[in-house]
Design an enzyme around this catalytic site. Structure first.
Site, PDB file in Angstrom:
ATOM      1  CE  LYS A 126      -4.468   0.840   0.194  1.00 32.19           C
ATOM      2  NZ  LYS A 126      -5.628  -0.022  -0.110  1.00 32.19           N
ATOM      3  CG  ASP A 166      -7.336   3.342  -0.674  1.00 36.67           C
ATOM      4  OD1 ASP A 166      -7.670   2.155  -0.610  1.00 36.67           O
ATOM      5  OD2 ASP A 166      -7.538   4.140   0.265  1.00 36.67           O
TER       6      ASP A 166
HETATM    7  N1  GLU Z   1      -7.430   0.288  -2.724  1.00 32.77           N
HETATM    8  C1  GLU Z   1      -8.194  -0.885  -3.020  1.00 32.77           C
HETATM    9  C2  GLU Z   1      -8.230  -1.795  -1.804  1.00 32.77           C
HETATM   10  O1  GLU Z   1      -8.293  -1.311  -0.702  1.00 32.77           O
HETATM   11  C3  GLU Z   1      -7.785  -1.569  -4.310  1.00 32.77           C
HETATM   12  C4  GLU Z   1      -6.337  -1.856  -4.479  1.00 32.77           C
HETATM   13  C5  GLU Z   1      -5.943  -2.378  -5.880  1.00 32.77           C
HETATM   14  O2  GLU Z   1      -6.789  -2.452  -6.755  1.00 32.77           O
HETATM   15  O3  GLU Z   1      -4.773  -2.727  -6.006  1.00 32.77           O
HETATM   16  O4  GLU Z   1      -8.246  -2.986  -1.891  1.00 32.77           O
END
Ligand code: GLU
Length: 445
Positions: A126, A166
């Protein structure tokens, strides 16, 4: 909590001071894992938990950029590459003033288990920045994204680490980030980012996937009680990408979605939220929920109130972490709540989760219920790798199959460990065992 795990937990908390959200995410997972370690002493011997809680790599960098008046601005950028046992690090970027290392680590930690549950070959990571995109012009957002990528590009790649969106990062930001990556590397490496536009390597259904997936997961939970979304009274928090698509899908399944919110207040629309108008206001005009209220009659707007005061049979928290506390949970239960599906990451506090579970409310934790977004990102990577693009119907069917699969895996794991209906336990154990097995196989790294 199991005494062996308590000792590991205390070390992890002491090694990571001041990171409240990361602590919360770790403790919640540890509380589920005692029975796994009874069955698998090899996980303890190999210190799987200690290793799992220590990110493989953490990158923090300066992001300098100039605003429209020519003033220099400095933000902080993050990428936490948490675990690559199952595949390249995968997870979104969050641009929000609240972002600091503790938030990125909680999100990255959750992502490990979520991604494992999808059954797709993706590890957990992340990133993000404390940059606040609200009120910034397109040109400012572009300059910020270009500066952010000028540092990040050296750490990512289709086989290394694949960021996506996100909170605060949508199609516009992914476009600027991708453009800068391409420019610096001179490679059209589609699989380095997901959430791309449909004409340049994106996947159909990716924009809808997190919200749709949350509703599909919740529908599966409701089915276990002989129920469905049809006829439910639904309250959704948030009014961003996840919330809007959750509202659309719940309505398509016959529910009445009567309220949603933003950080200034909430709207109650007894006739059912007009998704077309909400999309126009929020996605096209980048406006506030207040603008929705001004353009629709018969709706009420409550400034600074809690959307959880509105009674509902199904609650879908789709805003942000710790937005639903124990008091709100108790109110919802008193008002006749049947089910909660978390569209956001860790939106319910630990007290709220306890209230739901004690009351026998169906509770789908984010790492299972909102996994449709990242799962569809993995489908985007699959299309990029094969230089193909799939139809909406085919992609939506894949998403549905994945969400039903996650539901069934959580439910059967909870059964296996003697706690039928405990989706928190099922998700934590289901995700953990898969990652732990892979880490064991790959040796001490
Ligand atoms: N931010 C999204 C999550 O919390 C998606 C992340 C992504 O698609 O890599 O899972």
């Amino acid at each position: 909590m199991d005494a062996r795990l308590e000792a590991v937990r205390d070390t992890v908390l002491a090694r990571n001071p001041g990171e409240a959200e990361f602590h919360q995410a770790v403790v919640e997972v540890f509380e589920s894992l005692g029975p796994v370690h009874d069955r698998h002493p090899e996980f303890l011997e190999a210190a799987i938990l200690e290793r799992l809680c220590e990110p493989e790599r953490q990158i923090i960098f300066r992001v300098p950029w100039t605003d429209d008046s020519g003033r220099v601005q400095i933000n902080r950028g993050f990428r936490v590459e948490f675990n690559s046992a199952l595949g390249p690090y995968k997870g979104g970027l969050r641009f929000h003033p609240s972002v600091y290392l503790g938030i990125v680590k909680f999100l990255g930690f959750e992502q490990i288990f979520k991604n494992a549950l999808t059954g797709m070959p993706i590890g957990g990571g992340k990133g993000g920045s404390d940059f606040d995109p609200s009120g910034r012009s397109d040109a400012e957002v572009m300059r910020f994204c270009q500066s952010f990528m000028t540092e990040l590009y050296r750490h990512i790649g289709e086989y290394t680490d694949v960021p996506a969106g996100d909170i605060g990062v949508g199609g516009r930001e992914i476009g600027y980030l991708f453009g800068q990556y391409k420019r610096i590397t001179n490679r059209y490496e589609s699989g380095v980012l997901t959430g791309k536009g449909i004409s340049w390597g994106g996947s159909l259904v990716r924009p809808e996937a997190t919200g749709f997936g949350t509703v599909i997961f919740t529908e599966e939970m409701l089915k276990t009680r002989g129920s469905s979304f049809d006829g439910q009274r639904v309250v959704v928090s948030g009014s961003g990408n996840v919330a809007i698509n959750a509202i659309a899908k719940a309505q398509a399944l016959g529910a009445a979605v009567v309220a949603c919110s933003d950080s200034s207040g909430y709207v109650v629309d007894e006739a059912g939220i007009d998704v077309g108008l909400l999309r126009q206001v929020k996605e096209v005009e980048r406006g506030r929920l207040k603008d929705y209220v001004l353009r629709r009659s018969g709706v009420s707007y409550v400034e600074a109130g809690s959307v959880w005061d509105v009674d509902a049979t199904v609650a879908l928290p789709c805003a942000t972490q710790n937005e639903l506390d124990g008091g709100a949970a108790a109110r919802l239960v008193r008002n006749g709540l049947l089910a909660v599906g978390e569209g956001a990451n860790m939106p319910s506090t630990r007290e709220a989760v306890a209230v739901f579970q004690e009351a026998g409310v169906l509770f789908g934790p984010g790492k299972a219920a909102n996994a449709g977004g990242v799962a569809t990102s993995a489908l985007e990577m699959q299309q990029n790798a094969s230089r193909d693009s799939w139809s909406f119907e085919h992609t939506e069917q894949r998403l549905t199959d994945i969400m039903v699969g996650i539901h069934d895996r959580c439910a059967s794991t909870a059964d296996e460990y003697g706690e039928p209906g405990n989706y928190v336990l099922g998700a934590n154990i289901g995700g953990f065992v898969k990652v732990a097995d892979a880490m064991l196989a790959q040796g001490l790294i």
